[in-house]
Enzyme design. Structure first.
Site, PDB file in Angstrom:
ATOM      1  N   LYS A 171     -11.127  24.343 -16.901  1.00 18.75           N
ATOM      2  CA  LYS A 171     -10.847  24.385 -18.332  1.00 18.75           C
ATOM      3  C   LYS A 171      -9.957  25.574 -18.666  1.00 18.75           C
ATOM      4  O   LYS A 171     -10.025  26.620 -18.014  1.00 18.75           O
ATOM      5  CB  LYS A 171     -12.174  24.475 -19.086  1.00 18.75           C
ATOM      6  CG  LYS A 171     -12.082  24.536 -20.604  1.00 18.75           C
ATOM      7  CD  LYS A 171     -13.480  24.615 -21.180  1.00 18.75           C
ATOM      8  CE  LYS A 171     -13.451  24.870 -22.687  1.00 18.75           C
ATOM      9  NZ  LYS A 171     -12.826  23.752 -23.427  1.00 18.75           N
ATOM     10  N   GLY A 172      -9.115  25.433 -19.668  1.00 20.94           N
ATOM     11  CA  GLY A 172      -8.256  26.532 -20.084  1.00 20.94           C
ATOM     12  C   GLY A 172      -9.055  27.725 -20.580  1.00 20.94           C
ATOM     13  O   GLY A 172     -10.067  27.573 -21.268  1.00 20.94           O
ATOM     14  N   GLY A 173      -8.631  28.924 -20.203  1.00 17.71           N
ATOM     15  CA  GLY A 173      -9.255  30.140 -20.704  1.00 17.71           C
ATOM     16  C   GLY A 173     -10.471  30.622 -19.943  1.00 17.71           C
ATOM     17  O   GLY A 173     -11.170  31.533 -20.415  1.00 17.71           O
ATOM     18  N   GLY A 203     -10.359  31.903 -16.803  1.00 16.17           N
ATOM     19  CA  GLY A 203     -10.006  32.950 -15.846  1.00 16.17           C
ATOM     20  C   GLY A 203      -9.500  32.429 -14.514  1.00 16.17           C
ATOM     21  O   GLY A 203      -9.621  33.114 -13.489  1.00 16.17           O
ATOM     22  N   LYS A 204      -8.913  31.229 -14.523  1.00 22.72           N
ATOM     23  CA  LYS A 204      -8.381  30.652 -13.272  1.00 22.72           C
ATOM     24  C   LYS A 204      -7.344  31.562 -12.635  1.00 22.72           C
ATOM     25  O   LYS A 204      -7.345  31.773 -11.418  1.00 22.72           O
ATOM     26  CB  LYS A 204      -7.732  29.290 -13.559  1.00 22.72           C
ATOM     27  CG  LYS A 204      -8.659  28.222 -14.077  1.00 22.72           C
ATOM     28  CD  LYS A 204      -7.941  26.880 -14.202  1.00 22.72           C
ATOM     29  CE  LYS A 204      -6.763  26.930 -15.156  1.00 22.72           C
ATOM     30  NZ  LYS A 204      -7.165  27.194 -16.542  1.00 22.72           N
ATOM     31  N   THR A 205      -6.450  32.105 -13.468  1.00 19.40           N
ATOM     32  CA  THR A 205      -5.355  32.920 -12.935  1.00 19.40           C
ATOM     33  C   THR A 205      -5.874  34.188 -12.273  1.00 19.40           C
ATOM     34  O   THR A 205      -5.426  34.562 -11.179  1.00 19.40           O
ATOM     35  CB  THR A 205      -4.362  33.266 -14.050  1.00 19.40           C
ATOM     36  OG1 THR A 205      -3.854  32.058 -14.626  1.00 19.40           O
ATOM     37  CG2 THR A 205      -3.199  34.083 -13.506  1.00 19.40           C
ATOM     38  N   SER A 206      -6.809  34.865 -12.908  1.00 15.45           N
ATOM     39  CA  SER A 206      -7.369  36.088 -12.319  1.00 15.45           C
ATOM     40  C   SER A 206      -8.059  35.787 -10.997  1.00 15.45           C
ATOM     41  O   SER A 206      -7.917  36.539 -10.019  1.00 15.45           O
ATOM     42  CB  SER A 206      -8.363  36.738 -13.288  1.00 15.45           C
ATOM     43  OG  SER A 206      -7.709  37.187 -14.459  1.00 15.45           O
ATOM     44  N   ASP A 234       0.986  26.730 -14.194  1.00 14.90           N
ATOM     45  CA  ASP A 234       0.457  26.722 -15.558  1.00 14.90           C
ATOM     46  C   ASP A 234       1.546  27.172 -16.526  1.00 14.90           C
ATOM     47  O   ASP A 234       2.130  28.246 -16.344  1.00 14.90           O
ATOM     48  CB  ASP A 234      -0.743  27.670 -15.651  1.00 14.90           C
ATOM     49  CG  ASP A 234      -1.519  27.514 -16.947  1.00 14.90           C
ATOM     50  OD1 ASP A 234      -0.932  27.026 -17.936  1.00 14.90           O
ATOM     51  OD2 ASP A 234      -2.707  27.880 -16.977  1.00 14.90           O
ATOM     52  N   ASN A 266     -17.403  32.467 -13.996  1.00 10.72           N
ATOM     53  CA  ASN A 266     -16.760  33.727 -14.366  1.00 10.72           C
ATOM     54  C   ASN A 266     -17.344  34.281 -15.668  1.00 10.72           C
ATOM     55  O   ASN A 266     -17.937  33.554 -16.462  1.00 10.72           O
ATOM     56  CB  ASN A 266     -15.250  33.476 -14.520  1.00 10.72           C
ATOM     57  CG  ASN A 266     -14.446  34.762 -14.554  1.00 10.72           C
ATOM     58  OD1 ASN A 266     -14.912  35.810 -14.118  1.00 10.72           O
ATOM     59  ND2 ASN A 266     -13.236  34.694 -15.075  1.00 10.72           N
TER      60      ASN A 266
END
Length: 411
Positions: free
Chosen positions: A95-97, A99-102, A124, A348
């Protein structure tokens, strides 16, 4: 409990990379993979001919890894991910937001610090990877990241470039869309009469998820070239859940789309032949159907990569809320339906236990514990290995912060 702020204060200055380079240029069209060397005076680029071996100089431990499927068991979780020199792909999504990128960036740093030449790629549109590394990674170029023990490169892909490629695949000889497609066959006057086929909508509007699929396929093409076989770990920071699921259904969508064009061809073949015989008009270059067929083949290759249990793993990232857990469950079910290998679930932003009298903290933690109970009772998520990441006291930005987070998650 250690905090990010205390970790950063006690950490030594960020060391320079242990590698240097002078030429890293890719011939892939649409994305220029030439390295950016102007970030700082000390930024350098890896030579294309350099051959590196993975050195596992870490101390091997038997770690305690929590699993929602069973009580705490003794396995070497990260050792499994880092072992071997065969190239492996890790897709992080959710889901967006959440913390996938971190999480993706911290995994890339962890791999590099364990000797793996690593590439982390973001498809993204939010371009959060630049924020995570505190470097400008935009522009479709490989950017060297300083600090890790082995080469680490990062890349952000502009989805608009992928949309442009789809439009060009549906255009004839530099035309502007379906009208030129028909004009190129001498049948522009039939566009309105064949409107029920919705060919214009098909050719001029990229389907959802196609931009990410094309971006991933381009990276795969790039990595298949001999001068870039040094990368042994590839980490993808994928777009939010919906994009990923639509990406996996694209080959079927394009099959149906190409079928429409072939149906159109059958309707107008005789008329085309008649016009060509009268006016001597010849088709120039590949038509839209041929271009879209090649595009479909590339999308099939992307889907096959997602399904490759030997080299690929999809890691779901979520946060401890009812909405996020529910979406993660649906994502897990959809990935299983598409035969995509999923083993791990990262939860997370967990609040640590607190001995203070903070009423808000107490209520919030109880709410998060209910979400964790949902995971343990969920038919889709309960079989996955649970990896917990805490809510930290500072924003995760830069290699030292990512190393801190990675040491917690990727044990």
């Amino acid at each position: 409990m250690a905090t990010l702020s205390s970790y950063l204060l006690s950490s030594p200055p960020l060391c320079k990379s242990r590698f240097s380079a002078t030429s890293l240029v890719s011939g892939i069209d649409f994305i220029s993979f030439s390295p950016r060397t102007t970030l700082s005076s000390s930024s350098t680029v890896l030579p294309a001919i350099l051959s590196l071996s993975v050195k596992h100089n870490r101390r091997r431990n038997s770690l305690q890894v929590k699993s929602v499927a069973s009580p705490t068991e003794t396995i070497s979780e990260f050792d499994e991910m880092v072992s071997g020199t065969k190239r492996k792909y890790y897709m992080l999504g959710g889901k967006g937001g959440v913390g996938k990128t971190s999480c993706a960036a911290s995994l890339a740093v962890r791999f590099a610090n364990n000797g793996h030449p690593t590439l982390v790629v973001s498809t993204d549109p939010a371009h959060s990877l630049s924020d995570s590394f505190a470097q400008d990674l935009t522009g479709g170029m490989l950017v060297p990241v300083e600090g890790p023990e082995a080469p680490l490169f990062a890349l952000e892909i502009n989805p608009e470039k992928a949309r442009e490629e789809f439009r060009s695949a549906s255009q004839m000889n530099g035309g502007t869309g379906v009208k030129d497609f028909m004009d190129g066959m001498g049948l522009g006057m039939l566009v309105e009469q064949l409107g029920e086929l919705k060919l214009g909508e098909l050719l001029d509007t990229p389907p959802p998820g196609l931009d990410e699929a094309i971006a991933i396929s381009k990276v795969i093409q790039f990595l298949e070239s001999p001068e870039y076989n040094m990368f042994t770990r590839i980490v993808f920071d994928t777009a939010p859940t919906g994009h990923t699921l639509r990406l996996l259904s694209l080959p079927d969508f394009l099959d149906a789309s190409i079928g429409k064009i072939l149906k159109l061809r059958q309707k107008i073949t005789s008329a085309t032949s008649a016009i060509k015989s009268v006016f001597g008009k010849e088709e120039k270059g590949p038509d839209a159907a041929d271009k879209l067929e090649k595009l479909r083949e590339r999308m099939v290759k992307v889907r096959e990569l997602f399904r490759d249990t030997e080299s690929t793993e999809f890691v779901i990232v979520t946060i401890p809320t009812v909405m996020a857990v529910s979406e993660s469950s649906r994502l897990s079910a959809s990935l299983k339906k598409e035969s995509v290998p999923v083993k791990r679930l990262i939860v997370n932003q967990l609040l640590p236990p607190s001995s203070s009298d903070c009423k808000f903290c107490s209520i919030k933690r109880k709410d998060q514990m209910r979400a964790l109970d949902m995971i343990r009772e969920d038919s889709e998520l309960s079989a996955l290995t649970l990896m917990e990441a805490p809510l930290v006291d500072m924003e995760i930005r830069g290699v030292p912060a990512l190393r801190f987070l990675g040491d917690i998650i990727w044990k």
